[in-house]
Write a protein that holds these residues in place. Structure first.
Motif, PDB file in Angstrom:
ATOM      1  N   GLN A 133       0.819  -1.223   0.000  1.00  0.00           N
ATOM      2  CA  GLN A 133       0.000   0.000   0.000  1.00  0.00           C
ATOM      3  C   GLN A 133       0.847   1.265   0.000  1.00  0.00           C
ATOM      4  O   GLN A 133       0.428   2.293  -0.535  1.00  0.00           O
ATOM      5  CB  GLN A 133      -0.932  -0.011   1.204  1.00  0.00           C
ATOM      6  CG  GLN A 133      -2.023  -1.067   1.113  1.00  0.00           C
ATOM      7  CD  GLN A 133      -3.032  -0.931   2.233  1.00  0.00           C
ATOM      8  OE1 GLN A 133      -2.685  -0.522   3.341  1.00  0.00           O
ATOM      9  NE2 GLN A 133      -4.273  -1.268   1.963  1.00  0.00           N
ATOM     10  N   ALA A 134       2.036   1.200   0.589  1.00  0.00           N
ATOM     11  CA  ALA A 134       2.902   2.383   0.605  1.00  0.00           C
ATOM     12  C   ALA A 134       3.335   2.753  -0.812  1.00  0.00           C
ATOM     13  O   ALA A 134       3.425   3.934  -1.158  1.00  0.00           O
ATOM     14  CB  ALA A 134       4.117   2.137   1.493  1.00  0.00           C
ATOM     15  N   LEU A 135       3.597   1.741  -1.647  1.00  0.00           N
ATOM     16  CA  LEU A 135       3.986   2.006  -3.031  1.00  0.00           C
ATOM     17  C   LEU A 135       2.800   2.585  -3.804  1.00  0.00           C
ATOM     18  O   LEU A 135       2.953   3.545  -4.567  1.00  0.00           O
ATOM     19  CB  LEU A 135       4.488   0.720  -3.685  1.00  0.00           C
ATOM     20  CG  LEU A 135       4.962   0.826  -5.147  1.00  0.00           C
ATOM     21  CD1 LEU A 135       6.005   1.913  -5.316  1.00  0.00           C
ATOM     22  CD2 LEU A 135       5.492  -0.521  -5.629  1.00  0.00           C
ATOM     23  N   GLN A 136       1.619   2.033  -3.594  1.00  0.00           N
ATOM     24  CA  GLN A 136       0.419   2.589  -4.229  1.00  0.00           C
ATOM     25  C   GLN A 136       0.218   4.044  -3.812  1.00  0.00           C
ATOM     26  O   GLN A 136      -0.066   4.904  -4.646  1.00  0.00           O
ATOM     27  CB  GLN A 136      -0.819   1.781  -3.827  1.00  0.00           C
ATOM     28  CG  GLN A 136      -0.897   0.396  -4.415  1.00  0.00           C
ATOM     29  CD  GLN A 136      -2.214  -0.281  -4.071  1.00  0.00           C
ATOM     30  OE1 GLN A 136      -3.266   0.345  -4.127  1.00  0.00           O
ATOM     31  NE2 GLN A 136      -2.159  -1.550  -3.710  1.00  0.00           N
ATOM     32  N   ARG A 137       0.373   4.285  -2.537  1.00  0.00           N
ATOM     33  CA  ARG A 137       0.174   5.642  -2.026  1.00  0.00           C
ATOM     34  C   ARG A 137       1.178   6.607  -2.652  1.00  0.00           C
ATOM     35  O   ARG A 137       0.817   7.727  -3.036  1.00  0.00           O
ATOM     36  CB  ARG A 137       0.321   5.666  -0.506  1.00  0.00           C
ATOM     37  CG  ARG A 137       0.126   7.061   0.102  1.00  0.00           C
ATOM     38  CD  ARG A 137       0.193   7.026   1.610  1.00  0.00           C
ATOM     39  NE  ARG A 137       1.504   6.584   2.072  1.00  0.00           N
ATOM     40  CZ  ARG A 137       1.799   6.375   3.354  1.00  0.00           C
ATOM     41  NH1 ARG A 137       0.876   6.527   4.286  1.00  0.00           N
ATOM     42  NH2 ARG A 137       3.010   5.980   3.704  1.00  0.00           N
ATOM     43  N   GLY A 138       2.429   6.178  -2.776  1.00  0.00           N
ATOM     44  CA  GLY A 138       3.442   7.043  -3.370  1.00  0.00           C
ATOM     45  C   GLY A 138       3.122   7.409  -4.802  1.00  0.00           C
ATOM     46  O   GLY A 138       3.310   8.553  -5.230  1.00  0.00           O
ATOM     47  N   ILE A 139       2.622   6.439  -5.571  1.00  0.00           N
ATOM     48  CA  ILE A 139       2.250   6.706  -6.962  1.00  0.00           C
ATOM     49  C   ILE A 139       1.082   7.692  -7.027  1.00  0.00           C
ATOM     50  O   ILE A 139       1.081   8.632  -7.825  1.00  0.00           O
ATOM     51  CB  ILE A 139       1.899   5.385  -7.675  1.00  0.00           C
ATOM     52  CG1 ILE A 139       3.182   4.559  -7.886  1.00  0.00           C
ATOM     53  CG2 ILE A 139       1.209   5.650  -9.018  1.00  0.00           C
ATOM     54  CD1 ILE A 139       2.937   3.147  -8.375  1.00  0.00           C
ATOM     55  N   LEU A 140       0.098   7.494  -6.167  1.00  0.00           N
ATOM     56  CA  LEU A 140      -1.066   8.380  -6.166  1.00  0.00           C
ATOM     57  C   LEU A 140      -0.720   9.771  -5.658  1.00  0.00           C
ATOM     58  O   LEU A 140      -1.288  10.773  -6.111  1.00  0.00           O
ATOM     59  CB  LEU A 140      -2.186   7.764  -5.328  1.00  0.00           C
ATOM     60  CG  LEU A 140      -2.809   6.494  -5.932  1.00  0.00           C
ATOM     61  CD1 LEU A 140      -3.802   5.867  -4.959  1.00  0.00           C
ATOM     62  CD2 LEU A 140      -3.478   6.797  -7.266  1.00  0.00           C
ATOM     63  N   GLU A 141       0.231   9.851  -4.732  1.00  0.00           N
ATOM     64  CA  GLU A 141       0.686  11.170  -4.282  1.00  0.00           C
ATOM     65  C   GLU A 141       1.380  11.903  -5.422  1.00  0.00           C
ATOM     66  O   GLU A 141       1.223  13.116  -5.585  1.00  0.00           O
ATOM     67  CB  GLU A 141       1.623  11.023  -3.078  1.00  0.00           C
ATOM     68  CG  GLU A 141       0.895  10.679  -1.783  1.00  0.00           C
ATOM     69  CD  GLU A 141       1.849  10.421  -0.626  1.00  0.00           C
ATOM     70  OE1 GLU A 141       3.058  10.198  -0.881  1.00  0.00           O
ATOM     71  OE2 GLU A 141       1.385  10.413   0.524  1.00  0.00           O
ATOM     72  N   GLY A 142       2.158  11.164  -6.230  1.00  0.00           N
ATOM     73  CA  GLY A 142       2.794  11.772  -7.391  1.00  0.00           C
ATOM     74  C   GLY A 142       1.768  12.255  -8.399  1.00  0.00           C
ATOM     75  O   GLY A 142       1.924  13.319  -9.010  1.00  0.00           O
TER      76      GLY A 142
END
Length: 208
Positions: free
Chosen positions: A158-167
């Motif tokens: 989920q942290a990787l998903q969150r990072g992509i969505l934050e970008g």
């Protein structure tokens, strides 16, 4: 087991609502560490002027640019050192987000080859009726040396998903990106796929 992902659009949701609300651990809260998987993915010489492309792996216009125009941009502008192309994720739906997660989980040197393979076979893994989206993405990832277990682990991160969505949210805020592809030339966003000649003109470099 077939894993067909519902093609839920990410455009309809408010930007802040896209980012999963994950509680960081105490260690993360005290000393946040940059995730190298979310670092720059680009092609070209580091000193060359950057052109940013916001793209979605399920965008047919992005695929058209990457399959038809990118080879010319790469050979005539990027490799000679005239520009550097920086890829930034702007997933339009859940399938695109899953593909972006897997792409980011690969070593940086395999990123371009993987997204190129995804764009070349977009109809098969993204749009085929009843397709097992994850299985098809995993088949392509296997060619890049990624096992199915590694694909599943990335998709559960989920942290990787969150990072992509934050970008993605940052692209909306910084350059008012609302569609793909959107190119940013000298801090000026240009939505829509562009021809090779138009790309060179907007980049301010010679197309010869």
């Amino acid at each position: 087991m077939t894993m067909h992902i519902a093609r839920r659009s990410l455009l309809a949701a408010p930007a802040a609502a896209l980012v999963p609300a994950l509680a960081p651990s105490a260690a993360q809260a005290q000393a946040p560490v940059a995730d190298p998987r979310l670092g720059e993915r680009s092609a070209g010489k580091a000193e060359a002027p950057a052109v940013i492309e916001y793209f979605s792996l399920t965008c047919s216009h992005c695929a058209d640019f990457h399959n038809r125009t990118w080879p010319q941009v790469k050979s005539r502008l990027v490799e000679p050192g005239k520009v550097r192309l920086v890829w930034r994720d702007f997933p339009l739906d859940q399938i695109a987000l899953a593909a972006a997660v897997v792409a980011r989980a690969l070593p940086a040197e395999r990123y371009e080859g993987f997204i190129s393979a995804l764009f070349a076979s977009q109809d098969r893994w993204a749009f085929a009726r009843g397709a097992d989206n994850i299985a098809e993405i995993a088949k392509i990832a296997a060619l890049a040396g990624m096992s199915r277990a590694q694909v599943d682990a990335a998709l559960a991160d989920q942290a990787l998903q969150r990072g992509i969505l934050e970008g993605r949210m940052k692209g909306q805020q910084e350059f008012n990106v609302s569609s793909t592809p959107t190119f940013v030339f000298n801090n000026r966003p240009t939505p829509g796929a562009v021809s090779f000649e138009r790309f060179a003109e907007l980049a301010g470099v010679s197309a010869s």
